[in-house]
Design a protein around this motif. Structure first.
Motif, PDB file in Angstrom:
ATOM      1  N   TYR A 209       6.754   5.773   1.533  1.00 33.10           N
ATOM      2  CA  TYR A 209       5.418   5.807   2.118  1.00 33.10           C
ATOM      3  C   TYR A 209       5.529   6.621   3.390  1.00 33.10           C
ATOM      4  O   TYR A 209       6.018   6.149   4.421  1.00 33.10           O
ATOM      5  CB  TYR A 209       4.924   4.388   2.416  1.00 33.10           C
ATOM      6  CG  TYR A 209       3.491   4.349   2.887  1.00 33.10           C
ATOM      7  CD1 TYR A 209       2.447   4.665   2.019  1.00 33.10           C
ATOM      8  CD2 TYR A 209       3.173   4.009   4.195  1.00 33.10           C
ATOM      9  CE1 TYR A 209       1.127   4.634   2.436  1.00 33.10           C
ATOM     10  CE2 TYR A 209       1.855   3.974   4.622  1.00 33.10           C
ATOM     11  CZ  TYR A 209       0.841   4.285   3.741  1.00 33.10           C
ATOM     12  OH  TYR A 209      -0.472   4.259   4.163  1.00 33.10           O
TER      13      TYR A 209
ATOM     14  N   ARG B  82      -4.027   0.160  -5.074  1.00 35.18           N
ATOM     15  CA  ARG B  82      -4.219  -0.810  -3.988  1.00 35.18           C
ATOM     16  C   ARG B  82      -5.328  -1.802  -4.301  1.00 35.18           C
ATOM     17  O   ARG B  82      -5.359  -2.903  -3.745  1.00 35.18           O
ATOM     18  CB  ARG B  82      -4.519  -0.077  -2.678  1.00 35.18           C
ATOM     19  CG  ARG B  82      -3.381   0.813  -2.215  1.00 35.18           C
ATOM     20  CD  ARG B  82      -3.652   1.351  -0.827  1.00 35.18           C
ATOM     21  NE  ARG B  82      -2.650   2.342  -0.447  1.00 35.18           N
ATOM     22  CZ  ARG B  82      -2.633   2.970   0.711  1.00 35.18           C
ATOM     23  NH1 ARG B  82      -3.568   2.717   1.610  1.00 35.18           N
ATOM     24  NH2 ARG B  82      -1.704   3.860   0.985  1.00 35.18           N
TER      25      ARG B  82
ATOM     26  N   LEU C 114      -3.741   6.841   5.213  1.00 37.23           N
ATOM     27  CA  LEU C 114      -3.629   7.293   3.828  1.00 37.23           C
ATOM     28  C   LEU C 114      -2.495   8.296   3.673  1.00 37.23           C
ATOM     29  O   LEU C 114      -2.702   9.483   3.398  1.00 37.23           O
ATOM     30  CB  LEU C 114      -4.973   7.880   3.366  1.00 37.23           C
ATOM     31  CG  LEU C 114      -6.132   6.894   3.364  1.00 37.23           C
ATOM     32  CD1 LEU C 114      -7.401   7.577   2.877  1.00 37.23           C
ATOM     33  CD2 LEU C 114      -5.813   5.683   2.499  1.00 37.23           C
TER      34      LEU C 114
ATOM     35  N   LEU D 152      -4.315   5.942  -5.359  1.00 34.35           N
ATOM     36  CA  LEU D 152      -4.829   4.963  -4.397  1.00 34.35           C
ATOM     37  C   LEU D 152      -5.481   3.768  -5.076  1.00 34.35           C
ATOM     38  O   LEU D 152      -5.538   2.676  -4.503  1.00 34.35           O
ATOM     39  CB  LEU D 152      -5.837   5.632  -3.457  1.00 34.35           C
ATOM     40  CG  LEU D 152      -5.260   6.582  -2.406  1.00 34.35           C
ATOM     41  CD1 LEU D 152      -6.391   7.234  -1.616  1.00 34.35           C
ATOM     42  CD2 LEU D 152      -4.326   5.848  -1.461  1.00 34.35           C
TER      43      LEU D 152
ATOM     44  N   ASP E 278       2.181   8.059  -1.196  1.00 38.49           N
ATOM     45  CA  ASP E 278       3.021   7.020  -1.791  1.00 38.49           C
ATOM     46  C   ASP E 278       3.738   7.697  -2.956  1.00 38.49           C
ATOM     47  O   ASP E 278       3.152   7.911  -4.019  1.00 38.49           O
ATOM     48  CB  ASP E 278       2.118   5.878  -2.257  1.00 38.49           C
ATOM     49  CG  ASP E 278       2.894   4.615  -2.579  1.00 38.49           C
ATOM     50  OD1 ASP E 278       4.118   4.699  -2.676  1.00 38.49           O
ATOM     51  OD2 ASP E 278       2.256   3.560  -2.734  1.00 38.49           O
TER      52      ASP E 278
ATOM     53  N   GLY F 299      -9.044   7.107  -6.672  1.00 40.05           N
ATOM     54  CA  GLY F 299      -8.698   6.400  -5.466  1.00 40.05           C
ATOM     55  C   GLY F 299      -9.781   5.477  -4.953  1.00 40.05           C
ATOM     56  O   GLY F 299      -9.669   4.938  -3.871  1.00 40.05           O
TER      57      GLY F 299
END
Length: 453
Positions: free
Chosen positions: A429, A129, A234, A126, A237, A2
């Motif tokens: 999400y 992203r 956070l 993560l 997802d 992440g």
């Protein structure tokens, strides 16, 4: 997996259209003004790494990047507004200045991350992203940021092409039409860098209601006291896969509960009602608590005369439905689906033109505040978009993933399943407690099929 430090940027350059565009200012419509305070669209594709074949005599990363850059340059000569910038004027109007300033193209590496690291788990790591540029950027920042930024991230055994796309310049349909065009040009470009003829060229600003006279912001946006960029918490997802037979069962169930309906419930209406009801249960709301669902409706074919099918711009109208948790859950699936159907059916030419005219006189902008005061769901993307047809020349995508992209607790993204045939990949999400409640919900999980790739 992440940490953004897992992804290193190798190079950054600017790509301009292969042919000079006619310099012009394109006036924004009320529906485009509305999204000035929305974040950039961020969607990306996981692709296999090119293998040696006749199209790639030298399948090095340099040759792949050159192919992507050349085809993107050609694509921008068709989608030239993306190579411009937003411009605010003293009278309060905002335009897209088509000046060929170009788009940002980033090459990055995360060569210790494999495709399976991302594809095998239903939870999106993560690090994804970090596969996008300008995360969290607001669309009004297109006055000084590129309207499109692309990051090609080299993985251990594949690639990720992530696009950050200004939401004022285009809606979801425009985004995927652009990506379909770019991949088509990349697939068919020859060794000399010469591109094919685009099979479905866009129509740029053919017609849009309520843009004359221009929409004026009072005061002009340059003098606004704009809120700080939101940083998504956070939350989890999580991707759920709904096979076609589950969608068909939900549709049949909803229609059996609406025998007196004047038109049948669609697959999407039944599916969205099912999801809305499940999420409402997951939040364990009191019966009197308000719950809502929202979606955007394209008005390309709803206005008279209809707009060109490949019109490039932002031509969506947001709609929201509200009821109480007790009423939504106390009634059956068909009732919720009919609620969604009725809201969509009201989006007639008269309704849309009235909304555009009202917002031209008194412009409004997108705010997430009202979406977070009570639990609800907002559906983004569409299972109708051509996601898995984007073959850049070495095979179709293996998966689709989302960046920041206007996230809040309850935001959903619907994509067609990779296998096609009517299945849906739904990206949730939500907070961890709600996700756990979904996974314990027998009615919900009966419609879900767990996937391992």
């Amino acid at each position: 997996m992440g940490d953004s430090e897992e992804v290193s940027r190798v190079s950054t350059c600017t790509i301009t259209p292969s042919r000079a565009s006619q310099e012009q200012h394109l006036q924004l419509s009320p529906s485009e003004i509305y999204l000035l305070t929305a974040q950039y669209i961020q969607k990306g594709l996981l692709l296999p790494k090119p293998d040696p074949n006749p199209k790639f005599s030298s399948p090095s990363m340099d040759s792949v990047l050159q192919r992507l850059k050349a085809s993107l340059s050609e694509c921008l000569s068709h989608y030239f507004p993306l190579a411009g910038r937003l411009t605010s004027h003293p009278d309060g109007t905002i335009t897209i200045h088509c000046n060929d300033a170009g788009v940002e193209f980033v090459h990055a590496k995360a060569i210790h991350i494999t495709l399976n690291d991302i594809l095998r788990s239903p939870y999106v790591p993560l690090v994804v992203r970090s596969f996008f540029v300008h995360s969290g950027a607001m669309s009004h920042e297109g006055r000084f940021l590129p309207l499109l930024a692309v990051q090609v991230t080299e993985l251990a055994d594949g690639l990720f092409i992530g696009c950050s796309f200004n939401h004022v310049v285009g809606d979801g349909t425009s985004f995927w039409n652009f990506l379909n065009s770019w991949s088509e040009l990349s697939k068919h470009i020859n060794d000399k860098g010469e591109a094919c003829t685009l099979s479905r060229p866009p129509t740029i600003r053919q017609w849009c209601p309520a843009t004359n006279p221009p929409v004026c912001l009072d005061p002009p946006i340059d003098s606004w006291s704009l809120p700080p960029k939101p940083s998504p918490p956070l939350f989890n997802d999580r991707i759920f896969y709904f096979p076609a037979h589950s969608i068909s069962s939900l549709k049949a169930k909803a229609n059996s509960q609406n025998m007196d309906a004047t038109s049948p419930i669609s697959s999407f209406q039944a599916f969205y009602a099912h999801v809305w009801r499940t999420i409402t249960r997951a939040h364990e709301l009191p019966e009197a608590q308000e719950t809502w669902c929202g979606l955007s409706v394209s008005y390309r074919s709803r206005v008279v005369p209809p707009m060109a099918p490949y019109f490039f711009g932002n031509v969506v109208k947001p709609i929201f439905l509200r009821t109480t948790a007790g009423e939504l859950l106390g009634r059956d699936l068909g009732w919720g689906a009919k609620l969604i159907q009725d809201a969509i059916a009201k989006q007639t030419n008269e309704e849309i033109c009235s909304w555009l005219e009202a917002n031209a006189k008194a412009p409004i902008v997108f705010e997430t505040t009202g979406l977070t005061t009570s639990p609800g769901v907002l559906m983004g993307s569409s299972p109708r978009f051509d996601v898995y047809g984007n073959d850049f020349g070495w095979g179709p995508p293996l998966g689709v993933r989302v960046g920041y992209d206007n996230r809040f607790d309850g935001k959903l993204f619907a994509f067609p399943a990779r296998e096609g045939r009517g299945g849906i990949e739904l990206h949730f999400y939500m907070n961890s407690n709600a996700i756990a409640a979904l996974e314990r919900d027998k009615e919900f999980m009966e419609a879900v099929e767990e996937k391992t790739d």
